[in-house]
Design a protein around this motif. Structure first.
Motif, PDB file in Angstrom:
ATOM      1  N   GLY A  40     -69.911  -5.445   9.085  1.00 49.94           N
ATOM      2  CA  GLY A  40     -70.714  -4.528   9.883  1.00 49.94           C
ATOM      3  C   GLY A  40     -70.627  -3.073   9.505  1.00 49.94           C
ATOM      4  O   GLY A  40     -71.605  -2.333   9.638  1.00 49.94           O
ATOM      5  N   THR A  41     -69.511  -2.603   9.037  1.00 48.48           N
ATOM      6  CA  THR A  41     -69.350  -1.192   8.709  1.00 48.48           C
ATOM      7  C   THR A  41     -69.978  -0.844   7.367  1.00 48.48           C
ATOM      8  O   THR A  41     -70.711   0.123   7.242  1.00 48.48           O
ATOM      9  CB  THR A  41     -67.852  -0.814   8.702  1.00 48.48           C
ATOM     10  OG1 THR A  41     -67.301  -1.137   9.974  1.00 48.48           O
ATOM     11  CG2 THR A  41     -67.655   0.659   8.453  1.00 48.48           C
ATOM     12  N   SER A  42     -69.711  -1.664   6.352  1.00 47.43           N
ATOM     13  CA  SER A  42     -70.162  -1.355   4.988  1.00 47.43           C
ATOM     14  C   SER A  42     -71.448  -2.070   4.601  1.00 47.43           C
ATOM     15  O   SER A  42     -72.149  -1.631   3.693  1.00 47.43           O
ATOM     16  CB  SER A  42     -69.075  -1.753   3.991  1.00 47.43           C
ATOM     17  OG  SER A  42     -68.879  -3.162   4.025  1.00 47.43           O
ATOM     18  N   GLY A  43     -71.742  -3.206   5.259  1.00 53.28           N
ATOM     19  CA  GLY A  43     -72.877  -4.023   4.853  1.00 53.28           C
ATOM     20  C   GLY A  43     -72.547  -4.956   3.701  1.00 53.28           C
ATOM     21  O   GLY A  43     -73.406  -5.660   3.190  1.00 53.28           O
ATOM     22  N   PHE A  44     -71.281  -4.981   3.257  1.00 55.22           N
ATOM     23  CA  PHE A  44     -70.859  -5.857   2.174  1.00 55.22           C
ATOM     24  C   PHE A  44     -70.964  -7.315   2.610  1.00 55.22           C
ATOM     25  O   PHE A  44     -70.744  -7.646   3.776  1.00 55.22           O
ATOM     26  CB  PHE A  44     -69.414  -5.568   1.748  1.00 55.22           C
ATOM     27  CG  PHE A  44     -69.221  -4.254   1.042  1.00 55.22           C
ATOM     28  CD1 PHE A  44     -70.274  -3.458   0.630  1.00 55.22           C
ATOM     29  CD2 PHE A  44     -67.941  -3.806   0.777  1.00 55.22           C
ATOM     30  CE1 PHE A  44     -70.075  -2.253  -0.026  1.00 55.22           C
ATOM     31  CE2 PHE A  44     -67.716  -2.596   0.120  1.00 55.22           C
ATOM     32  CZ  PHE A  44     -68.791  -1.824  -0.288  1.00 55.22           C
ATOM     33  N   VAL A  45     -71.252  -8.198   1.643  1.00 50.23           N
ATOM     34  CA  VAL A  45     -71.409  -9.621   1.901  1.00 50.23           C
ATOM     35  C   VAL A  45     -70.232 -10.376   1.298  1.00 50.23           C
ATOM     36  O   VAL A  45     -69.901 -10.180   0.124  1.00 50.23           O
ATOM     37  CB  VAL A  45     -72.726 -10.147   1.297  1.00 50.23           C
ATOM     38  CG1 VAL A  45     -72.846 -11.647   1.476  1.00 50.23           C
ATOM     39  CG2 VAL A  45     -73.920  -9.431   1.930  1.00 50.23           C
ATOM     40  N   GLY A  46     -69.608 -11.224   2.091  1.00 48.39           N
ATOM     41  CA  GLY A  46     -68.517 -12.058   1.612  1.00 48.39           C
ATOM     42  C   GLY A  46     -68.902 -13.521   1.689  1.00 48.39           C
ATOM     43  O   GLY A  46     -69.315 -14.006   2.738  1.00 48.39           O
TER      44      GLY A  46
END
Length: 79
Positions: A40-46
């Motif tokens: 949610g903070t960075s928008g990074f996808v894991g």
């Protein structure tokens, strides 16, 4: 809270709670497993990673294929 909507023929899944992750889980034979997370903070996808620290962070275990990118095109330009 999660908001589902459409705009200009696009389907939108929106997390309306600030700085919270969107988590995709699957249930296989009664075992629930996290398949993917959007931080949610960075928008990074894991994928296979609950704390992604890159725009796309893929983690796997074992000796098999972890990431596969494949084209099925017969065009020599890959299109």
């Amino acid at each position: 809270d999660l908001k589902l909507s459409t705009a200009s023929d696009h389907a939108i899944i929106e997390n309306v709670t600030q700085d919270k992750d969107v988590v995709f889980k699957v249930n296989d034979g009664g075992v629930t497993t996290e398949a993917m997370r959007i931080e949610g903070t960075s928008g990074f996808v894991g994928i296979g990673e609950t704390n992604p620290d890159a725009p796309l962070h893929v983690t796997g275990s074992g000796n098999g294929t972890i990431l596969k990118i494949e084209t099925t095109s017969t065009d020599s330009r890959g299109r």
